[in-house]
Design an enzyme around this catalytic site. Sequence first.
Site, PDB file in Angstrom:
ATOM      1  N   SER A 283     -66.112-133.847 -76.525  1.00  0.00           N
ATOM      2  CA  SER A 283     -65.589-135.198 -76.286  1.00  0.00           C
ATOM      3  C   SER A 283     -65.634-135.576 -74.810  1.00  0.00           C
ATOM      4  CB  SER A 283     -64.137-135.247 -76.758  1.00  0.00           C
ATOM      5  OG  SER A 283     -63.495-136.387 -76.255  1.00  0.00           O
TER       6      SER A 283
ATOM      7  N   GLU B 298     -63.350-137.051 -73.482  1.00  0.00           N
ATOM      8  CA  GLU B 298     -61.994-136.784 -72.980  1.00  0.00           C
ATOM      9  C   GLU B 298     -61.967-135.542 -72.086  1.00  0.00           C
ATOM     10  OE1 GLU B 298     -58.529-137.966 -73.418  1.00  0.00           O
ATOM     11  OE2 GLU B 298     -59.749-139.754 -73.538  1.00  0.00           O
TER      12      GLU B 298
ATOM     13  N   TYR C 113     -55.217-132.467 -76.358  1.00  0.00           N
ATOM     14  CA  TYR C 113     -56.458-132.620 -77.131  1.00  0.00           C
ATOM     15  C   TYR C 113     -57.667-132.272 -76.269  1.00  0.00           C
ATOM     16  CZ  TYR C 113     -60.494-135.047 -79.108  1.00  0.00           C
ATOM     17  OH  TYR C 113     -61.758-135.354 -79.575  1.00  0.00           O
TER      18      TYR C 113
HETATM   19  P1  NAP Z   1     -61.466-138.109 -87.628  1.00  0.00           P
HETATM   20  O1  NAP Z   1     -61.863-139.373 -88.329  1.00  0.00           O
HETATM   21  O2  NAP Z   1     -60.081-137.947 -87.139  1.00  0.00           O
HETATM   22  O3  NAP Z   1     -61.800-136.906 -88.638  1.00  0.00           O
HETATM   23  C1  NAP Z   1     -61.360-135.603 -88.403  1.00  0.00           C
HETATM   24  C2  NAP Z   1     -61.773-134.734 -89.569  1.00  0.00           C
HETATM   25  O4  NAP Z   1     -61.313-133.385 -89.335  1.00  0.00           O
HETATM   26  C3  NAP Z   1     -61.167-135.156 -90.924  1.00  0.00           C
HETATM   27  O5  NAP Z   1     -62.113-134.922 -91.932  1.00  0.00           O
HETATM   28  C4  NAP Z   1     -59.998-134.200 -91.066  1.00  0.00           C
HETATM   29  O6  NAP Z   1     -59.614-133.974 -92.393  1.00  0.00           O
HETATM   30  C5  NAP Z   1     -60.630-132.941 -90.490  1.00  0.00           C
HETATM   31  N1  NAP Z   1     -59.654-131.931 -90.109  1.00  0.00           N
HETATM   32  C6  NAP Z   1     -58.601-132.055 -89.272  1.00  0.00           C
HETATM   33  N2  NAP Z   1     -57.961-130.895 -89.161  1.00  0.00           N
HETATM   34  C7  NAP Z   1     -58.608-130.000 -89.939  1.00  0.00           C
HETATM   35  C8  NAP Z   1     -58.420-128.635 -90.263  1.00  0.00           C
HETATM   36  N3  NAP Z   1     -57.408-127.938 -89.747  1.00  0.00           N
HETATM   37  N4  NAP Z   1     -59.299-128.022 -91.100  1.00  0.00           N
HETATM   38  C9  NAP Z   1     -60.300-128.725 -91.655  1.00  0.00           C
HETATM   39  N5  NAP Z   1     -60.534-130.042 -91.402  1.00  0.00           N
HETATM   40  C10 NAP Z   1     -59.683-130.661 -90.563  1.00  0.00           C
HETATM   41  O7  NAP Z   1     -62.422-137.825 -86.398  1.00  0.00           O
HETATM   42  P2  NAP Z   1     -63.882-138.444 -86.057  1.00  0.00           P
HETATM   43  O8  NAP Z   1     -63.698-139.698 -85.280  1.00  0.00           O
HETATM   44  O9  NAP Z   1     -64.713-138.431 -87.269  1.00  0.00           O
HETATM   45  O10 NAP Z   1     -64.399-137.354 -85.013  1.00  0.00           O
HETATM   46  C11 NAP Z   1     -65.129-136.213 -85.440  1.00  0.00           C
HETATM   47  C12 NAP Z   1     -65.075-135.161 -84.342  1.00  0.00           C
HETATM   48  O11 NAP Z   1     -65.628-135.676 -83.139  1.00  0.00           O
HETATM   49  C13 NAP Z   1     -63.670-134.701 -83.948  1.00  0.00           C
HETATM   50  O12 NAP Z   1     -63.756-133.339 -83.598  1.00  0.00           O
HETATM   51  C14 NAP Z   1     -63.330-135.528 -82.734  1.00  0.00           C
HETATM   52  O13 NAP Z   1     -62.376-134.860 -81.954  1.00  0.00           O
HETATM   53  C15 NAP Z   1     -64.676-135.628 -82.088  1.00  0.00           C
HETATM   54  N6  NAP Z   1     -64.925-136.818 -81.277  1.00  0.00           N
HETATM   55  C16 NAP Z   1     -64.719-138.056 -81.789  1.00  0.00           C
HETATM   56  C17 NAP Z   1     -65.019-139.169 -81.027  1.00  0.00           C
HETATM   57  C18 NAP Z   1     -64.815-140.575 -81.540  1.00  0.00           C
HETATM   58  O14 NAP Z   1     -64.748-141.502 -80.720  1.00  0.00           O
HETATM   59  N7  NAP Z   1     -64.732-140.781 -82.846  1.00  0.00           N
HETATM   60  C19 NAP Z   1     -65.546-139.009 -79.728  1.00  0.00           C
HETATM   61  C20 NAP Z   1     -65.746-137.726 -79.247  1.00  0.00           C
HETATM   62  C21 NAP Z   1     -65.445-136.633 -80.026  1.00  0.00           C
HETATM   63  P3  NAP Z   1     -58.582-134.973 -93.168  1.00  0.00           P
HETATM   64  O15 NAP Z   1     -59.412-136.133 -93.618  1.00  0.00           O
HETATM   65  O16 NAP Z   1     -58.078-134.116 -94.267  1.00  0.00           O
HETATM   66  O17 NAP Z   1     -57.535-135.372 -92.162  1.00  0.00           O
HETATM   67  N1  GDD Z   2     -54.652-145.437 -80.207  1.00  0.00           N
HETATM   68  C1  GDD Z   2     -54.160-146.382 -79.399  1.00  0.00           C
HETATM   69  N2  GDD Z   2     -53.128-147.150 -79.808  1.00  0.00           N
HETATM   70  N3  GDD Z   2     -54.714-146.530 -78.170  1.00  0.00           N
HETATM   71  C2  GDD Z   2     -54.222-147.498 -77.372  1.00  0.00           C
HETATM   72  C3  GDD Z   2     -53.165-148.330 -77.758  1.00  0.00           C
HETATM   73  C4  GDD Z   2     -52.583-148.145 -79.040  1.00  0.00           C
HETATM   74  O1  GDD Z   2     -51.662-148.818 -79.444  1.00  0.00           O
HETATM   75  N4  GDD Z   2     -52.907-149.178 -76.748  1.00  0.00           N
HETATM   76  C5  GDD Z   2     -53.751-148.904 -75.755  1.00  0.00           C
HETATM   77  N5  GDD Z   2     -54.541-147.869 -76.118  1.00  0.00           N
HETATM   78  C6  GDD Z   2     -55.557-147.240 -75.268  1.00  0.00           C
HETATM   79  C7  GDD Z   2     -55.392-145.736 -75.119  1.00  0.00           C
HETATM   80  O2  GDD Z   2     -54.373-145.439 -74.157  1.00  0.00           O
HETATM   81  C8  GDD Z   2     -56.790-145.358 -74.653  1.00  0.00           C
HETATM   82  O3  GDD Z   2     -56.908-145.564 -73.256  1.00  0.00           O
HETATM   83  C9  GDD Z   2     -57.687-146.367 -75.388  1.00  0.00           C
HETATM   84  O4  GDD Z   2     -56.823-147.398 -75.876  1.00  0.00           O
HETATM   85  C10 GDD Z   2     -58.446-145.767 -76.546  1.00  0.00           C
HETATM   86  O5  GDD Z   2     -57.525-145.071 -77.360  1.00  0.00           O
HETATM   87  P1  GDD Z   2     -57.981-144.440 -78.777  1.00  0.00           P
HETATM   88  O6  GDD Z   2     -58.680-145.441 -79.597  1.00  0.00           O
HETATM   89  O7  GDD Z   2     -56.770-143.769 -79.346  1.00  0.00           O
HETATM   90  O8  GDD Z   2     -59.101-143.376 -78.350  1.00  0.00           O
HETATM   91  P2  GDD Z   2     -59.127-142.264 -77.211  1.00  0.00           P
HETATM   92  O9  GDD Z   2     -60.054-142.756 -76.133  1.00  0.00           O
HETATM   93  O10 GDD Z   2     -57.779-141.843 -76.798  1.00  0.00           O
HETATM   94  O11 GDD Z   2     -59.782-141.026 -77.987  1.00  0.00           O
HETATM   95  C11 GDD Z   2     -60.887-141.233 -78.874  1.00  0.00           C
HETATM   96  O12 GDD Z   2     -62.091-141.062 -78.172  1.00  0.00           O
HETATM   97  C12 GDD Z   2     -62.294-139.733 -77.651  1.00  0.00           C
HETATM   98  C13 GDD Z   2     -63.640-139.742 -76.914  1.00  0.00           C
HETATM   99  O13 GDD Z   2     -63.472-140.240 -75.623  1.00  0.00           O
HETATM  100  C14 GDD Z   2     -60.721-140.234 -80.023  1.00  0.00           C
HETATM  101  O14 GDD Z   2     -61.662-140.526 -81.013  1.00  0.00           O
HETATM  102  C15 GDD Z   2     -60.947-138.804 -79.549  1.00  0.00           C
HETATM  103  O15 GDD Z   2     -60.990-137.933 -80.683  1.00  0.00           O
HETATM  104  C16 GDD Z   2     -62.291-138.758 -78.818  1.00  0.00           C
HETATM  105  O16 GDD Z   2     -62.564-137.452 -78.363  1.00  0.00           O
END
Ligand code: NAP
Ligand code: GDD
Length: 348
Positions: A134, A136, A157
């Site tokens: 990520s 992050e 995280y």
């Molecule tokens: P998500 O929608 O939160 O999905 C997470 C998945 O992990 C779900 O299928 C969840 O299962 C499963 N999971 C959680 N804990 C588990 C456990 N202990 N054992 C087995 N499965 C488990 O996340 P996403 O947005 O698809 O992201 C996929 C991956 O990319 C994550 O690792 C996230 O940290 C990373 N990532 C995401 C972003 C982004 O912006 N989306 C960016 C960078 C990295 P349930 O459905 O049962 O909860």
């Molecule tokens: N969730 C959330 N809720 N975020 C908020 C809110 C709120 O009410 N208000 C402001 N924010 C701001 C957060 O502080 C952050 O700066 C930004 O919106 C994005 O928040 P999220 O959508 O929760 O995503 P994230 O950037 O913290 O994390 C996501 O992206 C990462 C990659 O950079 C997640 O998908 C992580 O799993 C992923 O690794």
Amino acid sequence: MKRAFITGITGQDGSYLAESLLQRGYEVHGLIRRASVFNTDRIDHLYQDPHDQAVRLHLHHGDVTDPLALKRVIEESDPDEIYHLAAQSHVRVSFDQPLYTGHVGAMGTLNVLEAAKEVERRRDRPIRLYNAGSSEMFGASPPPQSEDTPFRPRSPYAVSKVAAHGYAVNYREAYGLHVVNGILFNHASPRRGETFLTRKVTRAATRISLGLQDHLWLGNLDARRDWGFAGDYVEAMWRMLQTDVPVDYVVATGRSHSVRDVVVAVFDRLDLDWEAHVRIDPRYLRPTEVAHLEGDASRIERDLGWKPEVGLDDLVDMMVEHDLAVAERERLLRDHGHGDVPRGRVTP
Ligand code: NAP
Ligand code: GDD
């Protein structure tokens, strides 16, 4: 036929990835967690009757924190490629549940690596493994962030993802396991979890536009993120695993926007005055925030020809259109006496 194993198949990315691998002709195995209600909404459209001979999607119960079951299902699935996406992926929640987040994110990844190493060793056929890193992890490092930018994580995280990244690199170097780390910047879609910023805003604003709620409570509006479309990002994951030499890549659009920009864009689409509806609630602030993430994805463009197809404007259009349809269904149900969705579910 190639076989893939996906942890996190029920999540946003897992569902798009499963879809695209099935389209490519793969047999897909996914790890799902036992839940007291169905948790497969995002992949229900892909589900096939397991009694059907031609079935190519197989779901296995398990958990990345349960190494014995994990190893058994990976052994049974016998995959060529593993996509490890499972995580407690919410940054704000990771401050409430730091140990759990670390257990799943760091130890869970170690369990996946260890299982892959052992299964590969026994069957003597290579496994390729994608690890979901990520942006992050860059945390306090100023933008633009690339593969050479130091990790300065700002949340439990992010720390867990740095540990997972380190384990993956170590398994590559120590055991020759074919592991790639994707360092993905934020990506969303109509399937994005409703507690993440983009989806929280599109769900609330569309409901406001139909008179189903009045306010949207948010935290920090000044943070900047680099938002892309999940469908594009799972394509990058697949490409990363198709090369013979494992290389880690940043995946990003190269453009950042503030949270406020997103709010304005969504409310503008619906002809709503955002300032009349958005309120600030400190509970959504993070003890340590990441101010600015903006990726430099030139390496993956140069090596693998990957470029994002969807920018923030199109992403917002796609999500607003989807959530307007959801809100219209909710209004119809309410108007026919079936009650409304509890507010807590849509403004978490
Ligand atoms: P998500 O929608 O939160 O999905 C997470 C998945 O992990 C779900 O299928 C969840 O299962 C499963 N999971 C959680 N804990 C588990 C456990 N202990 N054992 C087995 N499965 C488990 O996340 P996403 O947005 O698809 O992201 C996929 C991956 O990319 C994550 O690792 C996230 O940290 C990373 N990532 C995401 C972003 C982004 O912006 N989306 C960016 C960078 C990295 P349930 O459905 O049962 O909860
Ligand atoms: N969730 C959330 N809720 N975020 C908020 C809110 C709120 O009410 N208000 C402001 N924010 C701001 C957060 O502080 C952050 O700066 C930004 O919106 C994005 O928040 P999220 O959508 O929760 O995503 P994230 O950037 O913290 O994390 C996501 O992206 C990462 C990659 O950079 C997640 O998908 C992580 O799993 C992923 O690794």
